[in-house]
Design an enzyme around this catalytic site. Sequence first.
Site, PDB file in Angstrom:
ATOM      1  N   ASN A 220       0.839  -1.203   0.000  1.00 58.52           N
ATOM      2  CA  ASN A 220       0.000   0.000   0.000  1.00 58.52           C
ATOM      3  C   ASN A 220       0.870   1.246   0.000  1.00 58.52           C
ATOM      4  O   ASN A 220       1.992   1.241   0.499  1.00 58.52           O
ATOM      5  CB  ASN A 220      -0.946   0.010   1.207  1.00 58.52           C
ATOM      6  CG  ASN A 220      -0.312   0.664   2.415  1.00 58.52           C
ATOM      7  OD1 ASN A 220      -0.255   1.888   2.526  1.00 58.52           O
ATOM      8  ND2 ASN A 220       0.198  -0.144   3.329  1.00 58.52           N
TER       9      ASN A 220
ATOM     10  N   CYS B 295       6.187   5.038   9.013  1.00 58.64           N
ATOM     11  CA  CYS B 295       5.426   4.892   7.770  1.00 58.64           C
ATOM     12  C   CYS B 295       6.367   5.074   6.585  1.00 58.64           C
ATOM     13  O   CYS B 295       7.074   6.076   6.496  1.00 58.64           O
ATOM     14  CB  CYS B 295       4.297   5.907   7.686  1.00 58.64           C
ATOM     15  SG  CYS B 295       3.392   5.776   6.134  1.00 58.64           S
TER      16      CYS B 295
END
Lengths: 303, 263
Positions: A69, A130
Amino acid sequence: MVDLSSDLGFLRLKNPVIAASGTFGYGLEFQPLYDLSQLGGLVVKGLYFKPREGNPPPRLAETPCGLINSIGLQGIGVEAFCQEVLPKLALLETAIIANVCGEEEEEYARVAEYLSRHQGLAALELNISCPNVRAGGKCPAQDPEATYRTVKRVKQVSPLPLITKLSPNVTDITAVALAAEEAGSEAVSLVNTFLALAIDLESRKPKLGNVLGGLSGPAIKPLALRMVFEVARQVKIPVIGLGGIFSYQDALEFMVAGASAVEVGTANFVNPLACPEIIKGLEDWAESHGLNRLSEIVGSLKV
Amino acid sequence: MFQDKKARITETQSWGSYFLLRISAPQIAREARPGQFLMIRVSSGFNPLLRRPLSIHNCAGPEIEIFFQVTGEGTRLLSQKIAGEKVDILGPCGHGFSLKPEFKGQEIFCVGGGRGLAPLYFVARELQTVGATPVIFYGGQTLSDLALKNRLEATGWEINFSTDDGSYGFRGLITQLVEEQLKKRKPAFLFGCGPEAMMARLAEICQLSSLPAEFSLESIMGCGLGACWGCVRKIKKGGEIKYLRICQDGPVFPAEEILWSGD
């Protein structure tokens, strides 16, 4: 009746299963499907101070037993979260954990400080890992010093317990875990996604709009398990394990490797009932193995 | 919204690469509205990992139907399912077409390209129940793309067919046929679903004729629940352009809100 609770010291969870950030929206999305109070806890989608647009689509690419993703932390920002979402989450009988993001140290501090002024949060999870928000997939959790500084700064402004979420995209994850511990983090959660690439052969273009993304799902489970094992042997603070947990057996393996609790992520997409089913599976397993407390198995790997 | 882990396939039909499955899922069928979709688990293992989003093609009592074309591994696995097999279905997901009371007594154009006809059969049936007259436009490259031809012809609705090669119906694009018809008649609304270029052209035609329209969009999806933000697309809303979720904010959007790839 088996005691499923997980005592993290700063927080007692009714069971060790936590829905992972980024896969569970703001929690309420799953409410039509089951009572969220069954969960040990839930970590909401990463929050920056302001609303954030996220990365250009396509944002998802499937790989064998995995998902890459590149969402890029699209989100509503802390203000809308505290006004519109948190009051609803606070009614649930489960630990609500906010995932704290920032462009730089000061924003992490601002987000943490803002959230700490509101009722209803059991802890913060510090998202320094992230891979989708900085060029080349870089993140503070790739550097022990940056990790130390960010944790220290957030601890200065927020009284809430802090769980630092670590990146697997490092040579030695234990060094980063130790830096977080030294800076005062109450726990670490690991691992975030693995920096990855998917290619469309005919067009010779990346499948993701942001070129690189983060790999999750069953494909990463053995890697995540190894890292949880390594970190749990080095730190004194509790470890929360995640990475490809799809079944209660997966959850048990992470606990045996040293995780006091687990987070379930991508499995929520494949089976929206994954979390309650894992909780039920843990209970049945503990009962059939004659345990009084499930936590007895934490770190019980025989090596 | 329900997750039915043991929805039973009761009937399958196929026409070349096109398939129709009828599935017994009473709770989902009871709630389903035209334009909504299902997230179907195609494999019991982890490869492919994600569920597949499929439009609800029809609802009949406790049963729902899906109509799809095999375009990849997920739809290929789904196409191999046989009657009696159980499938894990999540739904009904998303927001469907707007069926307005003022459609009563009006013609409504339903324009589908190839597998894009999937959600339009359901909407056409619902239009009939509110006293509107569905007018179907069904286009494909060639006759074999008009898999639902016989089924549609049996309904008694007006059907306008087109094929690129002229093997059935009008020779040319379905958008040309719609444009022709709009010179002669005044439908109250248009619902569309199909290839991106077809929908973009339809949106243009609708704008020129001041015909309000809605389109059903497609995307790779992670969760189908609005939780992962993986299926977004740029949408114009309230003067702003932002990434909205096809799964939860859609999959049906008003024509004027959609940014097409050429925009």
